[in-house]
Structures are given as C-alpha cells and as structure tokens.
Design a protein around this motif. Structure first.
Motif, PDB file in Angstrom:
ATOM      1  N   PHE A  19       0.801  -1.219   0.000  1.00 15.71           N
ATOM      2  CA  PHE A  19       0.000   0.000   0.000  1.00 15.71           C
ATOM      3  C   PHE A  19       0.842   1.281   0.000  1.00 15.71           C
ATOM      4  CE2 PHE A  19      -2.750  -3.424   1.062  1.00 15.71           C
ATOM      5  CZ  PHE A  19      -3.796  -3.201   0.173  1.00 15.71           C
ATOM      6  N   ASN A  20       1.632   1.365  -1.071  1.00 14.98           N
ATOM      7  CA  ASN A  20       2.337   2.587  -1.430  1.00 14.98           C
ATOM      8  C   ASN A  20       2.025   2.838  -2.899  1.00 14.98           C
ATOM      9  OD1 ASN A  20       4.204   3.735   0.730  1.00 14.98           O
ATOM     10  ND2 ASN A  20       4.525   1.532   0.957  1.00 14.98           N
ATOM     11  N   ARG A  21       2.883   3.585  -3.577  1.00 13.58           N
ATOM     12  CA  ARG A  21       2.633   3.817  -5.010  1.00 13.58           C
ATOM     13  C   ARG A  21       3.823   3.349  -5.842  1.00 13.58           C
ATOM     14  NH1 ARG A  21       0.298   9.891  -4.286  1.00 13.58           N
ATOM     15  NH2 ARG A  21      -1.385   9.285  -2.896  1.00 13.58           N
ATOM     16  N   PHE A  22       4.465   2.311  -5.409  1.00 14.13           N
ATOM     17  CA  PHE A  22       5.613   1.821  -6.169  1.00 14.13           C
ATOM     18  C   PHE A  22       5.145   1.340  -7.541  1.00 14.13           C
ATOM     19  CE2 PHE A  22       7.365   1.150  -1.812  1.00 14.13           C
ATOM     20  CZ  PHE A  22       8.473   1.977  -1.953  1.00 14.13           C
ATOM     21  N   ASN A  23       5.958   1.655  -8.560  1.00 10.59           N
ATOM     22  CA  ASN A  23       5.606   1.200  -9.901  1.00 10.59           C
ATOM     23  C   ASN A  23       6.795   0.483 -10.535  1.00 10.59           C
ATOM     24  OD1 ASN A  23       7.349   3.220 -10.684  1.00 10.59           O
ATOM     25  ND2 ASN A  23       5.718   4.729 -10.877  1.00 10.59           N
ATOM     26  N   GLY A  24       6.647   0.140 -11.809  1.00 10.94           N
ATOM     27  CA  GLY A  24       7.720  -0.581 -12.489  1.00 10.94           C
ATOM     28  C   GLY A  24       7.689  -2.067 -12.127  1.00 10.94           C
ATOM     29  N   GLU A  25       8.760  -2.751 -12.482  1.00  8.87           N
ATOM     30  CA  GLU A  25       8.783  -4.201 -12.275  1.00  8.87           C
ATOM     31  C   GLU A  25       9.356  -4.569 -10.914  1.00  8.87           C
ATOM     32  OE1 GLU A  25      10.484  -6.311 -15.486  1.00  8.87           O
ATOM     33  OE2 GLU A  25       8.988  -5.559 -16.902  1.00  8.87           O
ATOM     34  N   LEU A  26       8.938  -5.707 -10.465  1.00 10.29           N
ATOM     35  CA  LEU A  26       9.459  -6.204  -9.197  1.00 10.29           C
ATOM     36  C   LEU A  26      10.849  -6.787  -9.443  1.00 10.29           C
ATOM     37  CD1 LEU A  26       8.552  -6.633  -6.265  1.00 10.29           C
ATOM     38  CD2 LEU A  26       7.688  -8.863  -6.942  1.00 10.29           C
ATOM     39  N   PRO A  27      11.870  -6.345  -8.712  1.00 11.15           N
ATOM     40  CA  PRO A  27      13.209  -6.904  -8.967  1.00 11.15           C
ATOM     41  C   PRO A  27      13.290  -8.371  -8.517  1.00 11.15           C
ATOM     42  CG  PRO A  27      13.269  -5.349  -7.129  1.00 11.15           C
ATOM     43  CD  PRO A  27      11.871  -5.329  -7.661  1.00 11.15           C
ATOM     44  N   PRO A  28      14.257  -9.101  -9.061  1.00  8.88           N
ATOM     45  CA  PRO A  28      14.381 -10.524  -8.685  1.00  8.88           C
ATOM     46  C   PRO A  28      14.991 -10.686  -7.296  1.00  8.88           C
ATOM     47  CG  PRO A  28      16.064  -9.912 -10.272  1.00  8.88           C
ATOM     48  CD  PRO A  28      15.251  -8.680 -10.054  1.00  8.88           C
ATOM     49  N   LEU A  29      14.165 -10.572  -6.309  1.00  6.53           N
ATOM     50  CA  LEU A  29      14.674 -10.611  -4.932  1.00  6.53           C
ATOM     51  C   LEU A  29      15.281 -11.983  -4.634  1.00  6.53           C
ATOM     52  CD1 LEU A  29      11.849  -8.764  -2.991  1.00  6.53           C
ATOM     53  CD2 LEU A  29      13.941  -7.858  -3.949  1.00  6.53           C
ATOM     54  N   ASN A  30      16.402 -11.959  -3.935  1.00  3.49           N
ATOM     55  CA  ASN A  30      17.056 -13.253  -3.676  1.00  3.49           C
ATOM     56  C   ASN A  30      17.573 -13.391  -2.251  1.00  3.49           C
ATOM     57  OD1 ASN A  30      19.240 -11.660  -3.595  1.00  3.49           O
ATOM     58  ND2 ASN A  30      20.157 -12.347  -5.519  1.00  3.49           N
ATOM     59  N   GLN A  31      16.900 -12.706  -1.318  1.00  2.00           N
ATOM     60  CA  GLN A  31      17.339 -12.818   0.082  1.00  2.00           C
ATOM     61  C   GLN A  31      16.961 -14.194   0.626  1.00  2.00           C
ATOM     62  OE1 GLN A  31      15.931 -10.137  -1.190  1.00  2.00           O
ATOM     63  NE2 GLN A  31      16.937  -8.319  -0.425  1.00  2.00           N
ATOM     64  N   SER A  32      17.972 -14.959   1.025  1.00  2.00           N
ATOM     65  CA  SER A  32      17.634 -16.339   1.398  1.00  2.00           C
ATOM     66  C   SER A  32      16.937 -16.438   2.749  1.00  2.00           C
ATOM     67  CB  SER A  32      18.875 -17.226   1.367  1.00  2.00           C
ATOM     68  OG  SER A  32      19.951 -16.538   1.883  1.00  2.00           O
ATOM     69  N   TYR A  33      17.019 -15.382   3.567  1.00  2.00           N
ATOM     70  CA  TYR A  33      16.367 -15.475   4.873  1.00  2.00           C
ATOM     71  C   TYR A  33      14.952 -14.883   4.877  1.00  2.00           C
ATOM     72  CZ  TYR A  33      20.964 -16.638   6.639  1.00  2.00           C
ATOM     73  OH  TYR A  33      22.164 -17.252   6.861  1.00  2.00           O
ATOM     74  N   MET A  34      14.502 -14.440   3.721  1.00  2.00           N
ATOM     75  CA  MET A  34      13.217 -13.724   3.686  1.00  2.00           C
ATOM     76  C   MET A  34      12.056 -14.664   4.033  1.00  2.00           C
ATOM     77  SD  MET A  34      12.348 -10.545   2.331  1.00  2.00           S
ATOM     78  CE  MET A  34      12.752 -10.223   0.640  1.00  2.00           C
ATOM     79  N   THR A  35      11.349 -14.320   5.082  1.00  2.00           N
ATOM     80  CA  THR A  35      10.206 -15.162   5.450  1.00  2.00           C
ATOM     81  C   THR A  35       8.912 -14.369   5.483  1.00  2.00           C
ATOM     82  OG1 THR A  35      10.750 -14.744   7.739  1.00  2.00           O
ATOM     83  CG2 THR A  35      11.500 -16.831   6.819  1.00  2.00           C
ATOM     84  N   SER A  36       9.012 -13.057   5.335  1.00  2.00           N
ATOM     85  CA  SER A  36       7.798 -12.252   5.297  1.00  2.00           C
ATOM     86  C   SER A  36       7.974 -11.204   4.200  1.00  2.00           C
ATOM     87  CB  SER A  36       7.617 -11.588   6.665  1.00  2.00           C
ATOM     88  OG  SER A  36       6.606 -10.634   6.607  1.00  2.00           O
ATOM     89  N   PHE A  37       7.007 -11.109   3.319  1.00  2.00           N
ATOM     90  CA  PHE A  37       7.166 -10.225   2.162  1.00  2.00           C
ATOM     91  C   PHE A  37       5.798  -9.782   1.690  1.00  2.00           C
ATOM     92  CE2 PHE A  37       7.004 -10.086  -2.496  1.00  2.00           C
ATOM     93  CZ  PHE A  37       7.885  -9.058  -2.742  1.00  2.00           C
ATOM     94  N   ASN A  38       5.681  -8.493   1.378  1.00  6.46           N
ATOM     95  CA  ASN A  38       4.406  -8.018   0.841  1.00  6.46           C
ATOM     96  C   ASN A  38       4.610  -6.768   0.002  1.00  6.46           C
ATOM     97  OD1 ASN A  38       1.706  -7.413   0.392  1.00  6.46           O
ATOM     98  ND2 ASN A  38       1.115  -8.125   2.426  1.00  6.46           N
TER      99      ASN A  38
END
Ligand SMILES: Nc1ncnc2c1ncn2[C@@H]1O[C@H](COP(=O)(O)OP(=O)(O)OP(=O)(O)O)[C@@H](O)[C@H]1O
Length: 660
Positions: A159-178
C-alpha cells in the motif's frame, strides 16, 4: 565569540540526546514527546528510548501522535541504533539519509504519510533484517539494489505507489514479504525467494503477472490462449488486476481465456470451442482434485520425516529421540497447515503480547525482531535438522525450515530438567527471553509440553570460540591475533555485565562452546541463564567443564552467582590467550602465569604485545582467584580491558613517533 543558545546547550549534551531533541523539533509539532533539557535529565529514560552503555540502541515511537517531518541529521546520528520504529504516526515528507545508522536491524516506518522514492541510503544498511515501509505514499521503482540487503527477513512495502517491475529478490532469509496495493507491472521473477510467497503478498497490483500468482503474462500465454489470435481470449485480460469479490477482497485471478468471444461469426466454431474449453476446465478441475489428494498424502507422509518428536501426547516414558531419522510426529497434536493458512498467520500475527500456554511455541522479545508469526511449531517440527552437539542441558540442533529460515533448537534432556516445574520453567524463560544485547544470542522462542522442553535461538553460522581457538572439522586452529583477543574479551565482558545487571543475574555456564561468533564476528554468549533449570547436584564429569566452574560450586549444590561467571571468564581468558583447555591450565603466581602464557603463545619476550599480554594475564589471574569476594565485578573487568586497549594504542603511537 559566544555560541548561539542551541549550540551552547548542544556542546554540553551527549550527542544522542542532541539527536533526539533535534528530531523532536520538526517531527513532534504537537509536543507529544516530553523530551526536555531541564536538569536532571536522562535521555535513556525518555519515552520510547532504550540504551545500552548510555547509547541509544532502540527508539520505538509507535502511535505516539507524532506530526511533522523527519529531518536530516537528527536520528541518523544515533549510530548505535538497532531498532527504529516510527510506525503509526503522521509524519510526512521524504526519509532523510539514514546511511550512518550502520547498526540498524529493524526499520519500521509504516502507517505514516512518507513520500518520495525509496531512499538509496537505506540500501547501505547492510545489517537490516526488517524493513517495513507499508501504508505510506512512497513512489518510483523498487530498486534491484535492494538485493544488497542480504540479511532481510521481512520486507513490507504494501500500500504505497511503487511502480515498475518487481526486482528478482534473492534474500535467502526472507520469510515475510508483501508488495500488494502498489502499481507494479510485469512478470514476477521466479526466484527461490519470491516463490515462497503466495498471491496475497502481491495482489492487488495493477499489472503483475506470472506463475507465482497463477496469471499468465500476455506474451507468455500458451498458443491456445494467444490474445493475438482472433476468436480467442480477451486481449486485455493479462493486464487486468485480479477479480475483486463483492466484499472487496481480492480473489485469485482467473485463467486468461476463460471468457470466450461472443462475437464469433461461426456458431459451430463457437460451440466446438466452448465444448473444448469446458472439457479443458473439467480436466483442469480433475487435475486440481488429484493433486490435492496426492498433496494430502504427501503431507501425511511428511509427518514421518522430522527431527524432533516432542512428547505432545504426554508419554513421559518414551525416551527422547536424538537421531535425525524418521519417526512419526503425533499427528493428532499437529495438523498440517495449508500454505494459505501459513501466510495468513504471518500477515495477521497480532502485535499484542502473546498469552503463554503449554503445547505451543512461545515467542520472546519484540515482534518486529522477526520470529513471532514467521514460523509455527508445525513448521519447526518438520524442519530438517543437523545435530550440532550434546551438552550439559540437552541436545542442540540446527533446524532448516521449509521456508529456509534457520534456527538453533536446544532440546532439554527431560531427566536433567525434571527438577524444575512447568511454572518455574515458564517464569524463568519469560525472564531470559527478554534479554537483548549485541553480544548475546537472542532467545527467540521456547516450548514445553509434557516434559518436552525446547529453546529456540538464532543460528550463528560462524561457529563458536571453541572452534576458533582449537580448530574444527573444517578449520585448523590458528593463534588468535592480539587485537582479536582483546575484542573478544571485551564483547564477552560486556554481555556478562549486562546479564549481571538484569533480573537473570548470572550466566551460569560460561565456556568457549557457549561463545559464538555473530555475523560480524562479534562474540555472542549463548545458553545464558539455563543452568539454574537443571539438576546441579551431580558434578560434571568432563574435566574441562568442571574446571570452568568456580571452586565454591564445583563440588556442592550451591547456586551460582555473578562471581562464578567472573571466575569462568578468567578461565576463558587463559583459554583464549593460550589455546589450552580449562583442565590444562595451571595455578601459579602471577609472574609464573605470565611466563606460561608467553610460552604457550610461543612469543618473544620483547614482542610489541608484551605490555598488553601482561595486563591481560593479570586480569585473568584476578578473575580466577579462589575467594569470590576478591574477584572483580564485570564492570571492573571492562574497565581493565579498556585500559589495556588504551595502553596498546599508546604503544603503537609511541612506536610511530619513534620511527617517524
Ligand atoms: N545458536 C547457535 N548457533 C550455532 N551453533 C550453536 C548455537 N548454539 C550452540 N551451538 C553449538 O552447538 C554445539 C552444541 O551446543 P550445546 O549447547 O548443546 O553443548 P555445549 O555448549 O557443549 O554444552 P552446554 O549444554 O553445557 O552449553 C556447540 O558446539 C555450540 O557451539
């Protein structure tokens, strides 16, 4: 020249107090924070402020009614800050340069009116674990450099106004993302990190597509649904957001091609097409049902492959399983969660304090830290495990969960902790669970049920001081450089001093296997304050463990004190300096001990380190005296170490002076 009034005050105030006051001057227009200059002040007592050694390490101003701007050169001066939360206020404007906050672990700015692009300075905060910018007005692209934040375990940009493409996130510890509720477009990259999350982490978003959200991108559609072909699917479907149900909740996007053009000129063609499509849908449904049946079976089978088999059914006669081999988890106690349910738990984890109860994981510390809501007992039970070792309290495992989150699980041997009642265990863990210090491995959660007890810590990938000093399977022992010894000694002393000031009062089991190396190779104590939970009437049989114990508790059931930790610290210093384990350290007069230390280090008497080595040996001897009353306090030990550091610096400066 007389100083202007503010500069005059500032020149007398500690820099952290100045930083807080300057932040308040533009961010608290309604004067909700009663920070003031009037004496006697102690900025460490100010609202939301938490200090360690007089430096601000946490600033949590959640929902306190701040209104205004977050000005540059204010909080960014708090260079020891670990946690900054300004959540749920009315702050607006852009975020200033926060790059000086190199120690920051958690940054929560959600539910404000912040705007502008995601500040590049955030990308230099390499220690960041939690970044929450949700519910603001940030715009622009999410930079692919966000991958530089390799330790991120939680990224909330919804719930912001980010635009463009989602980058290829590669954080191996990521367990929460939105990233839902933005204006992102294009195909969601199929990275291992993003594949962990389901549709609720991405929708609604104007133009996202890809396998992860089960929505094909126009150009990648299979030929049958190719939008460029006449009489096929609606060409706009790929760029439309998913359907929204009447109650406003986002629903899964429908398969492109599920609506057929009614404008077909050839009725038979349409009929044939429709029948074909209907058959496909039926076939698809059959496949879905089939895969669900298979999945359920697999889930049941998965229950058989687990590392811990906590005795959830109350069978206290069953011996604890310590192998990694398969055995059934009591399935009645643990119901496998569906992926959607897991995600809901992550998202809806209540921020309020949890109610402790038996039979479930009880998380410790701040929810923002990352832990609560990020995994469940069920997921922990299904984790693949590696045995790290067996100690005086129980067995320790490294557990890798399905979501790739790694933790360390200490499983108490029931026979050893039977002396402690459930209530005592719970009360004690509540106390220990709150301890937080840069040189302590945080206790993340604990569990107990029917005699089964687990404590969960962060996994420390860099091993223990024992491995560093003596070598491990993978590394050979190297004599530690003098400056490393000093740094490690200071880290350990600081953590012990912190524990001694806390309600837990003493560590009780200081030794080199319980000192781990953190991400930046800082020394961090673990297993703190657990020794009181075990039956101490049986003296340890391992001579090294016995030699770490202070004489007054070695052969008696006396409870340990902070002075016992000081004794163990002396033993540890000798182990650090010489590489000799506790049981092989002699007891001699100070001068002789210095000769012994020098001999063990195989150092020339005239080495540059001589002065520091002598002072360090003195400190170790002082800590290791037999009479507890004659041992220094940890505060005094810290002072001694700092004096040694100063003397080393002075020697170096003298050397420079001589040779320049
Ligand atoms: N959080 C952790 N991260 C990485 N390794 C750990 C962690 N906690 C413990 N270890 C390592 O696991 C091994 C086993 O630890 P455990 O605590 O069971 O035994 P111990 O330290 O030898 O004895 P004690 O139970 O008396 O502390 C040790 O080598 C320890 O360094």
């Amino acid at each position: 020249y007389p100083l202007p009034a503010t500069d005059y005050f500032n020149s007398f105030l500690p820099s952290d107090a100045v930083a807080l006051l300057s932040f308040k001057s533009t961010a608290d227009l309604d004067d909700k924070l009663l920070y003031s200059l009037t004496e006697p002040y102690d900025y460490c007592q100010w609202r939301g402020v938490e200090c360690s050694q007089d430096r601000v390490v946490r600033l949590v101003l959640k929902g306190v009614g701040l209104r205004g701007r977050f000005s540059p050169e204010t909080l960014s001066r708090l260079d020891q800050l670990r946690v900054l939360s300004l959540e749920d206020n009315s702050l607006s404007g852009s975020i200033p340069d926060l790059s000086p906050l190199v120690n920051l672990r958690t940054l929560t700015l959600s539910r404000n009116g912040f705007s502008g692009a995601l500040p590049p300075s955030l990308l230099s905060l390499r220690r960041l674990l939690v970044l929450d910018l949700s519910y603001n007005n940030f715009s622009g692209e999410i930079p692919s450099d966000i991958n530089a934040l390799t330790r991120l375990s939680s990224l909330n940009l919804e719930f912001n106004r980010f635009n463009g493409e989602l980058p290829p996130l590669n954080q191996s510890y990521m367990t929460s993302f939105n990233v839902s509720g933005n204006k992102l477009t294009g195909k969601i990259p199929m990275t291992a990190t993003l594949l962990r999350f389901n549709v609720s982490s991405f929708w609604p978003n104007a133009g996202l597509c890809g396998e992860i959200i089960n929505r094909s991108c126009g150009s990648l559609s299979p030929p049958f649904f190719d939008s460029s072909k006449p009489n096929a699917t609606s060409s706009s479907s790929a760029s439309q957001p998913p359907q929204t149900a009447q109650n406003g909740e986002a629903t899964l996007p429908t398969l492109p091609g599920s609506s057929v053009s009614k404008k077909s000129k050839n009725g038979w063609l349409v009929l044939g097409f429709t029948i074909g499509l209907a058959s496909l849908v039926v076939l698809g449904l059959c496949l879905v049902v089939y895969s669900l049946v298979i999945k359920n079976r697999r889930d049941d089978e998965d229950n058989d492959v687990t590392m811990f088999q906590p005795n959830l059914k109350g069978d206290t006669t069953q011996p604890p399983t310590e192998s990694l081999t398969a055995r059934a988890v009591p399935a009645s106690s643990i119901k496998p969660l569906k992926r959607e349910e897991e995600v809901k738990i992550q998202i809806q984890a209540p921020p309020q304090k949890r109610v402790p109860r038996s039979g479930d994981l009880i998380f410790c510390g701040d929810v923002n830290e990352g832990g609560e809501g990020m995994y469940t007992l069920d997921q922990l039970m299904r984790a693949s495990a590696e045995l790290l070792g067996r100690g005086s309290v129980g067995t320790t495992y490294k557990a890798v969960m399905v979501n790739q989150m790694i933790v360390t699980v200490k499983r108490f041997a029931p026979s050893k902790t039977a002396v402690t009642s459930d209530l005592e265990f719970e009360n004690h863990m509540e106390k220990v669970g709150t301890l937080r210090h840069p040189n302590l491995v945080p206790t993340k959660a604990y569990f107990q049920s029917n005699g089964e007890r687990l404590v969960i810590y962060d996994y420390q990938p860099n091993g223990s001081l024992f491995n560093l000093i003596h070598g491990s399977r993978t590394s050979k022992a190297k004599p530690l450089h003098w400056t490393s010894c000093l740094k490690i000694a200071e880290d350990v002393a600081q953590a012990l001093h912190y524990i001694h000031q806390s309600s837990a009062k003493f560590h009780g089991n200081l030794k080199s296997t319980n000192i781990l190396l953190g991400h930046d190779f800082e020394a961090c104590l673990t297993d703190h304050c657990l020794s009181v939970l075990i039956d101490s009437s049986v003296p340890p049989s391992d001579p090294d463990i016995a030699s770490y114990k202070a004489p007054e508790i070695r052969k008696s059931a006396n409870s340990p004190t902070s002075k016992c930790d000081v004794y163990s610290f002396g033993v540890f210093l000798f182990e650090l300096l010489t590489g000799k384990p506790a049981s092989r350290q002699p007891f001699m007069a100070e001068n002789n001990m210095l000769d012994w230390v020098r001999a063990m280090r195989q150092e020339d008497k005239k080495s540059k380190e001589e002065n520091g080595l002598e002072m360090m040996t003195q400190t170790a001897c002082l800590c290791r005296v037999t009479s507890p009353d004659k041992r220094p306090t940890m505060r005094e030990v810290i002072k001694m170490i700092q004096d040694i550091k100063e003397s080393v610096v002075m020697t170096e400066e003298n050397d420079k002076f001589q040779y320049s």
